[in-house]
Motif scaffolding. Structure first.
Motif, mmCIF file in Angstrom:
data_model
loop_
_atom_site.group_PDB
_atom_site.id
_atom_site.type_symbol
_atom_site.label_atom_id
_atom_site.label_comp_id
_atom_site.label_asym_id
_atom_site.label_seq_id
_atom_site.Cartn_x
_atom_site.Cartn_y
_atom_site.Cartn_z
ATOM 1 N N ASP A 107 1.719 -3.673 1.652
ATOM 2 C CA ASP A 107 2.581 -3.550 2.837
ATOM 3 C C ASP A 107 4.020 -3.142 2.520
ATOM 4 O OD1 ASP A 107 0.400 -4.281 4.347
ATOM 5 O OD2 ASP A 107 0.934 -6.405 4.410
ATOM 6 N N GLY A 108 4.351 -2.971 1.227
ATOM 7 C CA GLY A 108 5.697 -2.510 0.903
ATOM 8 C C GLY A 108 6.264 -3.135 -0.348
ATOM 9 N N GLY A 109 7.394 -2.607 -0.773
ATOM 10 C CA GLY A 109 8.084 -3.154 -1.936
ATOM 11 C C GLY A 109 7.556 -2.681 -3.270
ATOM 12 N N VAL A 110 6.692 -1.676 -3.276
ATOM 13 C CA VAL A 110 6.101 -1.197 -4.529
ATOM 14 C C VAL A 110 7.179 -0.670 -5.472
ATOM 15 C CG1 VAL A 110 4.619 0.573 -5.553
ATOM 16 C CG2 VAL A 110 3.818 -0.737 -3.590
ATOM 17 N N ASP A 111 8.096 0.125 -4.952
ATOM 18 C CA ASP A 111 9.143 0.700 -5.801
ATOM 19 C C ASP A 111 10.062 -0.380 -6.363
ATOM 20 O OD1 ASP A 111 8.342 3.379 -5.550
ATOM 21 O OD2 ASP A 111 9.398 3.588 -3.656
ATOM 22 N N ALA A 112 10.402 -1.378 -5.539
ATOM 23 C CA ALA A 112 11.283 -2.452 -5.996
ATOM 24 C C ALA A 112 10.614 -3.274 -7.097
ATOM 25 C CB ALA A 112 11.669 -3.352 -4.824
ATOM 26 N N THR A 113 9.329 -3.529 -6.952
ATOM 27 C CA THR A 113 8.606 -4.286 -7.982
ATOM 28 C C THR A 113 8.526 -3.485 -9.272
ATOM 29 O OG1 THR A 113 7.292 -5.367 -6.255
ATOM 30 C CG2 THR A 113 6.459 -5.505 -8.509
ATOM 31 N N ALA A 114 8.308 -2.184 -9.148
ATOM 32 C CA ALA A 114 8.272 -1.319 -10.333
ATOM 33 C C ALA A 114 9.620 -1.311 -11.037
ATOM 34 C CB ALA A 114 7.863 0.095 -9.946
ATOM 35 N N GLU A 115 10.701 -1.292 -10.263
ATOM 36 C CA GLU A 115 12.040 -1.315 -10.851
ATOM 37 C C GLU A 115 12.291 -2.644 -11.563
ATOM 38 O OE1 GLU A 115 14.185 0.966 -11.259
ATOM 39 O OE2 GLU A 115 13.317 2.558 -10.029
ATOM 40 N N ASP A 116 11.795 -3.738 -11.003
ATOM 41 C CA ASP A 116 11.947 -5.036 -11.653
ATOM 42 C C ASP A 116 11.168 -5.067 -12.969
ATOM 43 O OD1 ASP A 116 12.775 -7.987 -11.493
ATOM 44 O OD2 ASP A 116 10.595 -8.130 -11.746
ATOM 45 N N LEU A 117 9.983 -4.510 -12.967
ATOM 46 C CA LEU A 117 9.195 -4.424 -14.201
ATOM 47 C C LEU A 117 9.964 -3.619 -15.244
ATOM 48 C CD1 LEU A 117 5.382 -3.610 -14.367
ATOM 49 C CD2 LEU A 117 6.999 -2.723 -16.046
ATOM 50 N N ALA A 118 10.527 -2.485 -14.826
ATOM 51 C CA ALA A 118 11.267 -1.637 -15.757
ATOM 52 C C ALA A 118 12.514 -2.324 -16.286
ATOM 53 C CB ALA A 118 11.642 -0.315 -15.069
ATOM 54 N N ALA A 119 13.182 -3.123 -15.426
ATOM 55 C CA ALA A 119 14.378 -3.849 -15.869
ATOM 56 C C ALA A 119 14.027 -4.861 -16.953
ATOM 57 C CB ALA A 119 15.037 -4.545 -14.683
ATOM 58 N N ASN A 120 12.905 -5.553 -16.788
ATOM 59 C CA ASN A 120 12.479 -6.510 -17.812
ATOM 60 C C ASN A 120 11.981 -5.808 -19.066
ATOM 61 O OD1 ASN A 120 12.451 -9.531 -16.824
ATOM 62 N ND2 ASN A 120 11.927 -8.286 -15.035
ATOM 63 N N LEU A 121 11.395 -4.632 -18.883
ATOM 64 C CA LEU A 121 11.000 -3.828 -20.037
ATOM 65 C C LEU A 121 12.236 -3.437 -20.841
ATOM 66 C CD1 LEU A 121 8.982 -2.118 -21.673
ATOM 67 C CD2 LEU A 121 9.228 -0.325 -19.942
ATOM 68 N N THR A 122 13.296 -3.045 -20.147
ATOM 69 C CA THR A 122 14.542 -2.668 -20.808
ATOM 70 C C THR A 122 15.152 -3.847 -21.551
ATOM 71 O OG1 THR A 122 15.015 -0.998 -19.116
ATOM 72 C CG2 THR A 122 16.871 -1.765 -20.447
#
Length: 205
Positions: A107-122
């Protein structure tokens, strides 16, 4: 592939691209070239038990060295292209190490969750990758790390020893493992005796 899964792949691809990760031909696998044959690795293991409402992603980070994989490809033809030599669930690289997943909702928030994953990856995955992508540290710490599976240890370490000029030590490890599995009939033992060790001994080092 479901619509949500496609959205997740798209969003994560976009989020990790600034970090130098590129998608491979295998869905959910991303490679980060680091120079001198080293590479970072990101794998997205998915759990679709909550589909179609949501998709849980367990990101795994790793590192490898092309010169190790080139030799392993000769000794173990089933070894995959750009398979990481060392890998770890991203959650275990974080300050409170534990198994972690990222939940993507239809229902939404896919991009925000992906960005959070990338932030933790960084913040946490990148230092892990950098540690194991450095050949000096990798070739030393591979000897004692508990991140290698017991069935991988005596396959990988002899190759690393040879590449570091320790041919005698490499052969000693192979011979010791052969003695250990001499009477075993499990899949690993038969592979090690009949395939890996045969090719290792025959290879012109």
């Amino acid at each position: 592939m479901s619509g949500l899964n496609k959205e997740v792949q798209r969003a994560v691809k976009a989020a990790v691209h600034p970090l130098g990760f590129s998608a491979t031909r295998t869905r959910g696998i991303f490679i980060q070239k680091r120079g001198e044959g080293a590479f970072g690795w990101l794998g997205l293991n998915d759990n679709d038990t909550d589909m179609p409402r949501s998709l849980n992603i367990n990101p795994v980070v790793g590192a490898g060295h092309e010169r190790v994989l080139q030799v392993l490809a000769e000794l173990d033809p089933d070894n995959g292209e750009y398979a990481p030599v060392i890998s770890q669930n991203l959650g275990y690289t974080m300050p409170e190490p534990t198994y972690r997943t990222w939940r993507f909702f239809r229902d939404g928030g896919v991009d925000a969750t992906a960005e959070d994953l990338a932030a933790n990856l960084t913040a946490y995955g990148e230092p892990f990758i950098a540690q194991w992508a450095d050949w000096g540290r990798f070739s030393t710490e591979i000897e004692t790390t508990d991140l290698l599976h017991e069935y991988t240890r005596c396959v990988v370490i002899p190759v690393v020893r040879v590449l570091n000029g320790r041919l005698k030590d490499a052969f000693e490890m192979v011979e010791a493992e052969l003695a250990r599995v001499a009477e075993s009939q499990d899949v690993y033992a038969m592979f090690y005796r009949d395939e890996y060790a045969v090719r290792f001994r025959a290879r012109k080092w």
